[in-house]
Design a protein around this motif. Sequence first.
Motif, short mmCIF file in Angstrom:
data_model
loop_
_atom_site.label_atom_id
_atom_site.label_comp_id
_atom_site.label_asym_id
_atom_site.label_seq_id
_atom_site.Cartn_x
_atom_site.Cartn_y
_atom_site.Cartn_z
N ARG A 10 55.23 42.20 33.19
CA ARG A 10 53.96 42.84 33.56
C ARG A 10 53.74 42.76 35.07
NH1 ARG A 10 48.96 40.51 34.15
NH2 ARG A 10 47.26 41.99 34.25
N LYS A 11 54.01 41.61 35.64
CA LYS A 11 53.83 41.46 37.08
C LYS A 11 54.80 42.35 37.85
CE LYS A 11 52.13 36.75 36.65
NZ LYS A 11 52.41 35.32 36.85
N GLY A 32 43.97 46.51 36.37
CA GLY A 32 42.85 45.60 36.14
C GLY A 32 43.07 44.20 36.66
N ILE A 33 43.69 44.08 37.83
CA ILE A 33 43.91 42.77 38.43
C ILE A 33 43.28 42.75 39.82
CG2 ILE A 33 46.05 42.35 37.18
CD1 ILE A 33 47.45 42.92 39.92
N GLY A 34 43.07 41.57 40.37
CA GLY A 34 42.54 41.43 41.71
C GLY A 34 43.62 41.57 42.75
N ARG A 35 43.22 42.02 43.93
CA ARG A 35 44.21 42.20 44.99
C ARG A 35 44.78 40.87 45.46
NH1 ARG A 35 41.53 46.18 49.17
NH2 ARG A 35 39.66 45.62 48.07
N SER A 36 43.97 39.83 45.41
CA SER A 36 44.49 38.51 45.82
C SER A 36 45.63 38.08 44.90
CB SER A 36 43.37 37.48 45.84
OG SER A 36 42.81 37.35 44.55
N SER A 37 45.48 38.38 43.60
CA SER A 37 46.57 38.06 42.67
C SER A 37 47.80 38.88 43.00
CB SER A 37 46.14 38.34 41.23
OG SER A 37 45.08 37.52 40.86
N PHE A 38 47.60 40.15 43.30
CA PHE A 38 48.73 41.02 43.63
C PHE A 38 49.50 40.47 44.83
CE2 PHE A 38 50.54 44.31 46.30
CZ PHE A 38 51.39 44.94 45.42
N TYR A 39 48.76 40.14 45.88
CA TYR A 39 49.44 39.66 47.09
C TYR A 39 50.11 38.31 46.85
CZ TYR A 39 47.33 43.49 49.64
OH TYR A 39 46.99 44.74 50.08
N ARG A 40 49.52 37.46 46.03
CA ARG A 40 50.14 36.18 45.69
C ARG A 40 51.45 36.41 44.93
NH1 ARG A 40 45.98 34.06 43.25
NH2 ARG A 40 46.72 34.49 41.16
N TRP A 41 51.43 37.36 43.97
CA TRP A 41 52.63 37.69 43.20
C TRP A 41 53.69 38.29 44.11
CZ3 TRP A 41 49.86 40.74 38.71
CH2 TRP A 41 49.12 39.83 37.95
N ARG A 42 53.27 39.19 45.02
CA ARG A 42 54.23 39.85 45.91
C ARG A 42 54.93 38.84 46.82
NH1 ARG A 42 52.26 43.78 50.52
NH2 ARG A 42 51.96 41.73 51.44
N ASP A 43 54.15 37.92 47.37
CA ASP A 43 54.74 36.90 48.25
C ASP A 43 55.71 36.01 47.48
OD1 ASP A 43 53.27 37.93 50.32
OD2 ASP A 43 51.70 36.38 50.22
N ALA A 44 55.32 35.61 46.27
CA ALA A 44 56.19 34.77 45.45
C ALA A 44 57.46 35.52 45.07
CB ALA A 44 55.45 34.31 44.19
#
Length: 125
Positions: A10-11, A32-44
């Motif tokens: 999903r991520k 339906g996710i927050g942008r902070s979560s997106f950027y955290r996932w992208r960096d990881a």
Amino acid sequence: MTNEERDIQRKLKVLQHAEKIGNVRKACRYFGIGRSSFYRWRDAYQKHGEAGLKNAKSIPKNLANQTPAEIVEKVLYLRRKYHLGPIRIVWYLARYHGIKISDAGVYRILKRNGLNRLPRGTRMR
């Protein structure tokens, strides 16, 4: 497919969709996710690949204010051997061992180890 693998997929879909459309805000709103979560996932994902997308516990492995193991052992021994309640365990430890612990702390130790209830048929003293 396990839940962990499903979360990773999903991520990855979210990251790929944002890459495809070129707009992070729209991709986050679509899923339906927050942008902070997106950027955290992208960096990881950029640092560690798919292994970075695994759900990790956010708590430390060693709690700083955890009750020492020897006190926990004494509490459990008193409960199993003499069927004492939390208040009597506190009293016993303070009187004979010089250990100060609250009755709520003793209760939490007993509950954590599945001993918060006395066995059925135990007489009250």
